[in-house]
Motif scaffolding. Structure first.
Motif, PDB file in Angstrom:
ATOM      1  N   ILE A 194      20.713 -32.823   8.214  1.00 53.44           N
ATOM      2  CA  ILE A 194      20.468 -32.195   9.527  1.00 53.44           C
ATOM      3  C   ILE A 194      20.688 -30.676   9.484  1.00 53.44           C
ATOM      4  O   ILE A 194      20.756 -30.028  10.525  1.00 53.44           O
ATOM      5  CB  ILE A 194      21.339 -32.832  10.633  1.00 53.44           C
ATOM      6  N   ALA A 195      20.762 -30.097   8.317  1.00 50.65           N
ATOM      7  CA  ALA A 195      21.107 -28.686   8.138  1.00 50.65           C
ATOM      8  C   ALA A 195      20.197 -27.733   8.893  1.00 50.65           C
ATOM      9  O   ALA A 195      20.656 -26.741   9.450  1.00 50.65           O
ATOM     10  CB  ALA A 195      21.118 -28.322   6.653  1.00 50.65           C
ATOM     11  N   LYS A 196      18.945 -27.984   8.924  1.00 48.13           N
ATOM     12  CA  LYS A 196      17.982 -27.035   9.521  1.00 48.13           C
ATOM     13  C   LYS A 196      17.750 -27.266  11.005  1.00 48.13           C
ATOM     14  O   LYS A 196      17.041 -26.519  11.650  1.00 48.13           O
ATOM     15  CB  LYS A 196      16.643 -27.101   8.778  1.00 48.13           C
ATOM     16  N   VAL A 197      18.339 -28.325  11.555  1.00 50.01           N
ATOM     17  CA  VAL A 197      18.132 -28.669  12.970  1.00 50.01           C
ATOM     18  C   VAL A 197      18.961 -27.756  13.843  1.00 50.01           C
ATOM     19  O   VAL A 197      20.102 -27.523  13.632  1.00 50.01           O
ATOM     20  CB  VAL A 197      18.505 -30.152  13.233  1.00 50.01           C
ATOM     21  N   GLU A 240      26.189 -25.935  -2.287  1.00 53.43           N
ATOM     22  CA  GLU A 240      26.091 -25.426  -0.929  1.00 53.43           C
ATOM     23  C   GLU A 240      24.657 -25.527  -0.466  1.00 53.43           C
ATOM     24  O   GLU A 240      23.723 -25.392  -1.247  1.00 53.43           O
ATOM     25  CB  GLU A 240      26.554 -23.972  -0.865  1.00 53.43           C
ATOM     26  N   THR A 241      24.487 -25.735   0.825  1.00 53.84           N
ATOM     27  CA  THR A 241      23.178 -25.771   1.450  1.00 53.84           C
ATOM     28  C   THR A 241      23.250 -24.892   2.680  1.00 53.84           C
ATOM     29  O   THR A 241      24.148 -25.055   3.504  1.00 53.84           O
ATOM     30  CB  THR A 241      22.813 -27.211   1.882  1.00 53.84           C
ATOM     31  N   SER A 242      22.320 -23.930   2.793  1.00 57.75           N
ATOM     32  CA  SER A 242      22.325 -23.113   3.997  1.00 57.75           C
ATOM     33  C   SER A 242      21.996 -24.007   5.182  1.00 57.75           C
ATOM     34  O   SER A 242      21.284 -24.994   5.063  1.00 57.75           O
ATOM     35  CB  SER A 242      21.319 -21.963   3.885  1.00 57.75           C
ATOM     36  N   ALA A 243      22.564 -23.653   6.314  1.00 57.39           N
ATOM     37  CA  ALA A 243      22.427 -24.520   7.479  1.00 57.39           C
ATOM     38  C   ALA A 243      22.537 -23.719   8.752  1.00 57.39           C
ATOM     39  O   ALA A 243      23.146 -22.656   8.782  1.00 57.39           O
ATOM     40  CB  ALA A 243      23.518 -25.584   7.456  1.00 57.39           C
ATOM     41  N   LYS A 244      21.969 -24.267   9.806  1.00 55.47           N
ATOM     42  CA  LYS A 244      22.193 -23.734  11.140  1.00 55.47           C
ATOM     43  C   LYS A 244      23.459 -24.391  11.668  1.00 55.47           C
ATOM     44  O   LYS A 244      23.506 -25.604  11.848  1.00 55.47           O
ATOM     45  CB  LYS A 244      21.015 -24.060  12.061  1.00 55.47           C
ATOM     46  N   LEU A 245      24.492 -23.598  11.865  1.00 53.80           N
ATOM     47  CA  LEU A 245      25.749 -24.089  12.408  1.00 53.80           C
ATOM     48  C   LEU A 245      25.962 -23.424  13.753  1.00 53.80           C
ATOM     49  O   LEU A 245      25.627 -22.252  13.932  1.00 53.80           O
ATOM     50  CB  LEU A 245      26.904 -23.781  11.448  1.00 53.80           C
ATOM     51  N   ALA A 288      35.596 -27.286  12.119  1.00 48.69           N
ATOM     52  CA  ALA A 288      35.000 -26.122  12.789  1.00 48.69           C
ATOM     53  C   ALA A 288      35.402 -24.831  12.080  1.00 48.69           C
ATOM     54  O   ALA A 288      34.568 -23.938  11.882  1.00 48.69           O
ATOM     55  CB  ALA A 288      35.430 -26.087  14.247  1.00 48.69           C
ATOM     56  N   LEU A 289      36.652 -24.732  11.683  1.00 51.60           N
ATOM     57  CA  LEU A 289      37.138 -23.540  10.982  1.00 51.60           C
ATOM     58  C   LEU A 289      36.457 -23.387   9.622  1.00 51.60           C
ATOM     59  O   LEU A 289      36.001 -22.296   9.261  1.00 51.60           O
ATOM     60  CB  LEU A 289      38.657 -23.622  10.824  1.00 51.60           C
ATOM     61  N   ALA A 290      36.366 -24.476   8.881  1.00 52.26           N
ATOM     62  CA  ALA A 290      35.723 -24.421   7.565  1.00 52.26           C
ATOM     63  C   ALA A 290      34.254 -24.032   7.682  1.00 52.26           C
ATOM     64  O   ALA A 290      33.757 -23.219   6.895  1.00 52.26           O
ATOM     65  CB  ALA A 290      35.872 -25.757   6.850  1.00 52.26           C
ATOM     66  N   ALA A 291      33.560 -24.600   8.647  1.00 51.03           N
ATOM     67  CA  ALA A 291      32.142 -24.273   8.840  1.00 51.03           C
ATOM     68  C   ALA A 291      31.975 -22.803   9.205  1.00 51.03           C
ATOM     69  O   ALA A 291      31.046 -22.142   8.741  1.00 51.03           O
ATOM     70  CB  ALA A 291      31.536 -25.161   9.914  1.00 51.03           C
ATOM     71  N   ARG A 292      32.892 -22.320  10.016  1.00 46.04           N
ATOM     72  CA  ARG A 292      32.829 -20.911  10.437  1.00 46.04           C
ATOM     73  C   ARG A 292      32.950 -19.968   9.246  1.00 46.04           C
ATOM     74  O   ARG A 292      32.240 -18.970   9.157  1.00 46.04           O
ATOM     75  CB  ARG A 292      33.939 -20.645  11.444  1.00 46.04           C
ATOM     76  N   TYR A 293      33.836 -20.303   8.322  1.00 42.85           N
ATOM     77  CA  TYR A 293      34.030 -19.442   7.162  1.00 42.85           C
ATOM     78  C   TYR A 293      33.033 -19.715   6.047  1.00 42.85           C
ATOM     79  O   TYR A 293      32.592 -18.794   5.373  1.00 42.85           O
ATOM     80  CB  TYR A 293      35.472 -19.542   6.648  1.00 42.85           C
ATOM     81  N   ALA A 294      32.655 -20.964   5.842  1.00 41.86           N
ATOM     82  CA  ALA A 294      31.708 -21.305   4.775  1.00 41.86           C
ATOM     83  C   ALA A 294      30.287 -20.863   5.136  1.00 41.86           C
ATOM     84  O   ALA A 294      29.517 -20.495   4.263  1.00 41.86           O
ATOM     85  CB  ALA A 294      31.738 -22.797   4.488  1.00 41.86           C
ATOM     86  N   LYS A 295      29.953 -20.953   6.417  1.00 45.67           N
ATOM     87  CA  LYS A 295      28.638 -20.583   6.939  1.00 45.67           C
ATOM     88  C   LYS A 295      27.482 -21.388   6.323  1.00 45.67           C
ATOM     89  O   LYS A 295      26.331 -20.993   6.397  1.00 45.67           O
ATOM     90  CB  LYS A 295      28.390 -19.092   6.766  1.00 45.67           C
ATOM     91  N   ASN A 296      27.812 -22.501   5.685  1.00 43.84           N
ATOM     92  CA  ASN A 296      26.804 -23.383   5.109  1.00 43.84           C
ATOM     93  C   ASN A 296      27.452 -24.742   4.877  1.00 43.84           C
ATOM     94  O   ASN A 296      28.640 -24.909   5.090  1.00 43.84           O
ATOM     95  CB  ASN A 296      26.232 -22.800   3.811  1.00 43.84           C
TER      96      ASN A 296
END
Length: 169
Positions: A166-169, A2-7, A102-110
């Motif tokens: 592009i995680a931090k963008v 996992e990588t933390s990211a701005k989503l 979109a759903l996966a990103a919302r729940y994974a948050k990374n």
């Protein structure tokens, strides 16, 4: 992994929604053109879905949905690919991909490799069922699983790499 990211989850009222969607649609126009230089590149590499995955995971359902709908339609109008006969199935799969990402990103948050695998498998399995209902031919409906494994792997690992970049963008 996992990588933390701005989503994000951009609204239809935000001009960035349309700008990002246009950027990803451009990617979904260019990538298939490159892939079609390879024999059977489209059905093998499944390029029309790649930037839809990135758009929906990073910027939310609305950007993903705009990308999912506009990419196949514009490609069809400009290049007659995808063919009109398969356009409904591709639009359904693209829409499912946008929703799943979109759903996966919302729940994974990374950015998660496992979330991306779940996205690719879910839109393909559910989309195959819709495609089978549309065409009435199971063998044709499972084409992505017969030929498109390299494309699914590209979505899974390539999507992870790009999203991580592009995680931090």
């Amino acid at each position: 992994m996992e990588t933390s990211a701005k989503l994000y989850s951009l609204s239809f009222g935000n001009v960035k929604t349309y700008l990002f969607a246009l950027l990803f649609v451009a990617g979904n126009i260019a990538l298939p053109q490159l892939c079609h230089l390879v024999p059977a590149g489209g059905p093998t590499l499944l390029p029309i879905y790649f930037f839809t995955l990135i758009a929906a995971y990073k910027y939310g359902f609305r950007v993903g949905l705009l990308t999912a709908i506009l990419s196949p339609v514009i490609n069809h109008l400009l290049f007659a690919m995808p063919a009109a006969a398969v356009l409904p199935a591709i639009l359904i799969k693209s829409g499912l991909l946008a929703g799943a990402a979109a759903l996966a990103a919302r729940y994974a948050k990374n950015v998660s490799l496992w979330a991306l695998l779940l996205i690719v498998l879910s839109y393909q399995i559910i989309g195959t069922a819709f495609e089978w209902a549309l065409c009435g031919n199971f063998f044709l409906a499972v084409q992505d699983f017969r030929m498109g494994i390299p494309g699914m792997l590209l979505q899974w690992f390539g999507g992870y790499a790009l999203l991580k970049t592009i995680a931090k963008v």
